[in-house]
Design a protein around this motif. Structure first.
Motif: not given
Length: 229
Positions: A6-10, A13, A16-17, A182, A185-186, A189
């Motif tokens: 999964l992404p680790n920065t905003d 994120r 990805a979305l 966040r 968001a995760d 995703i």
């Protein structure tokens, strides 16, 4: 076998979305309409929260540049005033006991520690109050710098101090708001990626990975794992 992460920065994120929505919002969606709707709504709010935080941080940084100059000036004038006061006491132009008005120890002629902003606030208040009290007892005003000059720079610093603290609080609150989003968001995703992978599970190897990548799924190869040519 590559693994997804999964992404680790905003920014990651948002990417990805955005990719999942862009590819998934078609006449033949592979992602459920409910998930797409929630992702679209969340992405809009997440972008706003991130933009607001960045603006708050920029305001704080820009203000800090001018503020640091004000801190330097206030520290300089307070320090200089104390040095002149101590020299006047050494020359017996001012009674040693009058140092009590300023909160300064009688036998110590060094300048107090002014390295922190809090100490500048503390000693600025003490010096201004002390000089007023000494003058009330018939003392002769100190010149170069005068207490009026000290007050001008101290007031500018104090106003900037309050403003900077306020900007820091606003930035911290905006960051807390962004950080609180966040986790959701995760989760979204992860749901998107699960549905995407489910749709292409019948494809083999690299073809399946490439199809999923088109929808924003990110894969990493383990150390020593051979990547396809």
């Amino acid at each position: 076998m590559p693994y997804r992460r999964l992404p680790n920065t905003d920014q990651a994120r948002i990417k990805a979305l955005s990719m999942a929505l862009e590819k998934g919002d078609t006449y033949n969606p592979i992602i459920s309409l409910n998930t797409l709707s929630e992702a679209r709504s969340f992405l809009s709010r997440f972008k706003v929260a991130r933009a607001y935080y960045k603006q708050c941080l920029e305001n704080q940084v820009n203000s800090s540049k001018k503020y640091q100059g004000n801190v330097k000036n206030a520290r300089l004038y307070i320090s200089h005033f104390i040095q002149v006061l101590n020299l006047a006491v050494i020359r017996s132009e001012i009674k040693e006991e009058y140092k009590d008005f300023y909160g300064l120890p009688r036998e110590n002629y060094s300048v107090p520690d002014l390295s922190s902003e809090v100490s500048v606030l503390e000693w600025g208040d003490k010096i201004i109050a002390g000089e007023k009290e000494r003058l009330r007892h018939g003392g002769v005003p100190i010149y170069n710098p005068t207490i009026a000059k000290v007050i001008v720079h101290y007031d500018i610093f104090k106003e900037g101090y309050e403003c900077q603290k306020n900007l820091q609080n606003i930035t911290n609150r905006s960051l807390e708001k962004l950080a609180s989003m966040r986790g959701r968001a995760d989760e979204i995703i992860l749901d998107l990626w699960n549905q995407i992978e489910k749709r292409f599970e019948n494809l083999s190897g690299e073809e399946r990975l490439n199809k999923c990548r088109e929808y924003g799924v990110v894969y990493y190869y383990r150390t020593g794992e051979k990547k396809p040519e």
